[in-house]
Design an enzyme around this catalytic site. Structure first.
Site, PDB file in Angstrom:
ATOM      1  N   ASP A 678       0.506   3.728   2.858  1.00 59.53           N
ATOM      2  CA  ASP A 678      -0.163   4.069   1.608  1.00 59.53           C
ATOM      3  C   ASP A 678      -1.787   4.609   2.008  1.00 59.53           C
ATOM      4  O   ASP A 678      -2.182   5.564   1.436  1.00 59.53           O
ATOM      5  CB  ASP A 678      -0.085   3.045   0.366  1.00 59.53           C
ATOM      6  CG  ASP A 678      -0.773   3.524  -0.699  1.00 59.53           C
ATOM      7  OD1 ASP A 678      -0.392   4.228  -1.776  1.00 59.53           O
ATOM      8  OD2 ASP A 678      -2.008   2.940  -1.167  1.00 59.53           O
ATOM      9  N   LYS A 682      -3.786   8.005   1.719  1.00 58.26           N
ATOM     10  CA  LYS A 682      -5.070   8.433   1.179  1.00 58.26           C
ATOM     11  C   LYS A 682      -6.173   8.972   2.268  1.00 58.26           C
ATOM     12  O   LYS A 682      -6.836   9.789   1.981  1.00 58.26           O
ATOM     13  CB  LYS A 682      -5.786   7.120   0.817  1.00 58.26           C
ATOM     14  CG  LYS A 682      -4.869   6.653  -0.386  1.00 58.26           C
ATOM     15  CD  LYS A 682      -5.234   5.018  -0.675  1.00 58.26           C
ATOM     16  CE  LYS A 682      -4.504   4.611  -2.089  1.00 58.26           C
ATOM     17  NZ  LYS A 682      -4.541   3.344  -2.266  1.00 58.26           N
TER      18      LYS A 682
END
Ligand SMILES: NC(=O)C1=CN([C@@H]2O[C@H](COP(=O)(O)OP(=O)(O)OC[C@H]3O[C@@H](n4cnc5c(N)ncnc54)[C@H](O)[C@@H]3O)[C@@H](O)[C@H]2O)C=CC1
Ligand SMILES: N[C@@H](CC=O)C(=O)O
Ligand code: NA
Length: 814
Positions: A678, A682
């Site tokens: 994750d 980003k």
């Protein structure tokens, strides 16, 4: 005195006729009005249909019976038994005459315009005779007038032209002789010099009222209909349309010419010549002031008065060198069409004079083409003219208003609204009066276009965003709650209305172009939703073709991503908290951005990084203003931040991860947080937004998990492994505590290289002081060189994420 005209609906039933008579009675207290009446609603259509059937030798009895029944029901309901007979008798005579006429048409298999006018005249004659008689129960002065004898016309059956001088004289004489009566006059019908019945064209009853009004110098001509006057747009298309209090004759003419069927355009002329105001009133809301059409309209703050439209139109394109500099060409073309009664709705000509485009009714297009081919045979043979081309399934939208002349930027506003909504403009015409700008667009886009243009011009009204939401989990649900709570605030402070026009999760989907209620969306979806299907959800969204449309992706799934491209290409904006799209192939990321730009729509994904924190927006603004990012350092996993902020003292690692999940910080699959994926997404998105064309493999990631946890094949398995490996985490915790340090998972972008590493930092490090799910990011740029720009705050959780999605939504089109 006034002339009052009542349309088909106002005379369409016993109930409505009672209302009409109460309006007349009220007016009578001032002075005796002249009452002009239409045929009962539906009757003229039935008569037309019967005439055409008779011409084809088909049966028309059922329609005849229907017309009879319609009138007889009114007579029975509104007249006492003793008074019914004379009306029945007279109407029966009318119906017998009508039947004879139809029989004659059947025998001859020929329906001339003259005979058709004669047949149609029975609609107004029946309604007016009947209503005059009913009225005579209330006031003895009621008198039936067959107006066809008083309005004199030429012999252009179907659309006769009034002989004004003779007509005015006849009307005046008749009126003088019957001054003490209330005249109930047949609308629509007139007669030629030979006394043959003619008609004044569809909607001609309005015209009759104007002719009487002008002849008698009436104080006002009131057109009583079934809507609240003329509106800013067709209320069936634009729910926000509102009534216009005042219009000039020209504005009313332009508005009604392009489709507002409230008043028949030629009506304006006799009224305009004598400066008699026309008032459009609603029979069913008689106290509403309606629309005044007059010459001395007050200055209006509205940039335009309204938007009118014609939903079916064809255009014919003529191109060729034969037209260049040929003065007589368009004269020949348009007099040919006018001679054959082909109404040309709109004309545009290229400045090179090399082409002419004009719009006609689709039913006239074929005939127009054959006429042109015949008329310009020589030019066609000599290749000076190309074969005329027809394009069908088009519509006209026109903005109308006298203020346009004085206000710059009107066409800009129009085309911007159309462009943003992906509406292709096929041809443009501006009236030389500058009272109207008309565009030709695809018929399928008309409703979207009229709504978008209405929003763009009537900015005092709320702007509407139509959103289609995918995902009803943690974030989706919270977004709906926030939207529900903030609706009144949005309306009051941002003049914005957000309608949720569609919702889908993996199980069910539901639509409502009027907006789904956010009070009971959940039960509604379960009870009334259909089986979910992503492709058809997207297709339906496109097919509804709503203006200012936004697709909101609140899932963590990969499947929606493949639809983004097509969604942009349909001029629909995308707001997403789903990072899967922007972190897949760079080529795809780039294509999303390029396509959104090309189609003039927005692509907002603020929550892809740091949830609601203004990170993407900050970076975008830096980049747009020409700054260059030298370095980014950041903590962007809310989950891991929470874990390291709370995995202290007696707290266990496994329990802390569980807490993060319960607090709504983790991804639907928490492994995605702990394995660094994750965070990688980003960093990749930030790097791309900072101008580096990187792929996922370019991001170096330190593992914070032991091998066994990484290899867990299910979430349960994963949690079990976390428990089994607690010693490993305890060791990390102790080491950090002993060194008076904290654990931090930090991402860094420098010189186009991205890495994410596990670090132990002491209190001198700017990232030492964090709590909860805090994210922190520091941008070192050309402008922020010695001291970086820092954004810090909670970077995960349903409330802050939904708030970020919410902000993205309301920024669409802003
Ligand atoms: N939790 C947070 O703090 C943050 C979350 N996000 C993102 O928000 C997104 C949603 O997260 P949650 O709401 O926690 O997930 P969730 O698992 O609670 O909800 C996902 C929803 O998507 C629906 N869905 C999944 N695939 C679908 C499909 N193909 N068609 C229709 N519906 C589908 C599911 O039915 C479910 O309603 C994720 O992409 C996450 O990365 C972004 C920033 C912060
Ligand atoms: N799961 C994510 C939520 C925000 O994107 C995180 O923990 O940061
Ligand atoms: Na953000």
């Amino acid at each position: 005195m006034k002339v009052l005209k009542f349309g088909g609906t106002s005379v369409g039933s016993a109930e409505n006729i009672k209302t009409l008579l109460s309006i007349v009675a009220k007016e009578k207290l001032q002075s005796n009005p002249v009452v002009v009446l239409s045929a009962m609603s539906g009757v003229t259509n039935l008569l037309t249909d019967m005439a055409e059937r008779a011409e084809r030798g088909e049966d028309y009895d059922a329609s005849l019976k229907e017309i009879e029944a319609k009138h007889f029901a009114v007579i029975r309901s509104l007249l006492p038994a003793a008074a019914q007979n004379p009306v029945f008798t007279r109407l029966k005579i009318f119906f017998n005459e009508l039947e004879d006429l139809l029989q004659a048409v059947t025998n001859l298999r020929e329906l001339s315009l003259q005979t058709k006018d004669q047949i149609l005249s029975y609609g107004e004659r029946c309604s007016s005779f009947m209503i005059a008689h009913i009225a005579s129960q209330q006031f003895v002065e009621a008198l039936y007038v067959n107006g066809s004898e008083l309005i004199k016309t030429d012999s252009n059956f179907g659309q006769a032209k009034v002989d004004t001088d003779l007509t005015e004289m006849l009307i005046n004489d008749f009126y003088k002789a019957n001054k003490s009566t209330v005249l109930f006059v047949t609308g629509f019908i007139a007669s030629n010099a030979a006394g043959r019945v003619t008609t004044l064209g569809r909607g001609g009853s309005d015209y009759t009222a104007a002719v009487w009004g002008a002849a008698l110098n009436a104080e006002e001509i009131e057109i009583w209909t079934d809507v609240n006057g003329m509106m800013t747009a067709d209320p069936r298309i634009v729910k926000k349309a509102f009534s216009l209090p005042e219009l000039s004759y020209t504005e009313a003419m332009e508005l009604s010419y392009f489709g507002a069927k409230v008043i028949y355009p030629p009506t304006m002329i006799p009224a305009f010549m004598k400066k008699i105001p026309i008032v459009i009133k609603n029979t069913f809301e008689p106290d509403f002031s309606g629309t005044y059409i007059k010459s001395d309209v007050k200055a209006s703050s509205l940039p335009i008065k309204g938007i009118s439209s014609i939903d079916h139109i064809s255009i014919i394109n003529l191109t060729g060198s034969g037209m260049v500099g040929k003065a007589g060409f368009s004269g020949r073309l348009f007099s040919l069409l006018s001679r054959e009664q082909i109404n040309v709705v709109l004309i545009t000509q290229s400045s090179s004079e090399h082409s002419i485009t004009f719009a006609v009714k689709p039913t006239d297009a074929g005939q127009a083409i054959s006429l042109i081919k015949k008329e310009f045979e020589l030019e066609l043979d000599a290749n000076k003219l190309a074969l005329p081309e027809v394009e069908n399934n088009l519509a006209v939208l026109a903005i109308v208003g006298e203020n346009m002349k004085r206000t710059p930027g009107m066409s800009g506003r129009l085309f911007n609204a159309l462009g943003r909504n992906g509406i292709n403009v096929r041809a443009i015409a501006q009236g030389s009066s500058e009272y109207n700008i008309s565009v030709i667009i695809n018929a399928a886009d008309l409703s979207k276009a009229v709504n978008a243009v209405h929003d763009a011009f009537f900015t005092d009204l709320k702007r509407t965003l139509n959103i289609f939401c995918l995902g009803t989990g943690n974030i989706g649900k919270t977004l709906f709650n926030q939207l529900k709570e903030q609706m009144p605030f949005l309306a009051a402070n941002n003049d914005l209305q957000v309608k949720v026009a569609g919702i889908s999760n993996t199980r069910k989907m539901i639509f409502n172009p009027e907006g789904l209620s956010l009070e009971d969306w959940e039960t509604n979806l379960v009870m009334n939703g259909e089986q979910a299907d992503l492709a058809s959800f997207v297709e339906r969204m496109k097919a509804l073709n709503l203006p200012n449309c936004v697709f909101v992706d609140n899932t963590a799934a990969e499947s929606p991503i493949e639809f983004y491209q097509g969604i942009f290409e349909s001029s629909i904006s995308v707001v997403t908290c789903n990072k899967k799209g922007n972190s897949a192939d760079f080529a795809q990321y780039k294509s999303f951005k390029d396509t959104a730009r090309k189609f003039g729509v927005d692509f907002y994904y603020e929550t892809n990084v740091g949830a609601g924190l203004p990170i993407i927006r900050t970076l975008r603004e830096l980049m747009m203003s020409g700054d260059k990012v030298a370095r980014i350092e950041a903590i962007l996993s809310g989950t891991i931040s929470y874990i390291f902020n709370n995995f202290k003292g007696d707290a266990g690692f496994y329990e802390t991860v569980k807490e993060a999940q319960e607090l709504g910080y983790t991804e639907p699959d928490p492994r995605d947080d702990l394995n660094g994926k994750d965070f990688m997404r980003k960093m990749l998105i930030l790097a791309r937004d900072a101008g580096y064309p990187l792929e996922a493999v370019d991001v170096k990631i330190d593992n914070i998990l032991p091998e066994a946890c990484l290899n867990a094949t299910s979430v349960e398995d994963f949690y079990a492994e976390l428990q089994k490996n607690s010693a490993y985490f305890e060791e990390l915790k102790t080491k950090a505590a002993n060194d008076k340090k904290v654990l931090r998972y930090i991402g860094k972008l420098e010189d186009g290289n991205v890495e994410i590493s596990l670090q132990m930092v002491d209190d001198s490090h700017p990232f030492y002081m964090l709590s909860g799910s805090d994210n922190i990011i520091s941008f070192t740029t050309d402008r922020y060189k010695s001291r970086p720009l820092v954004v810090k705050g909670p970077g995960a959780g349903a409330e802050v994420t939904a708030a970020g999605v919410f902000a993205d939504i309301i920024n669409v089109g802003a």
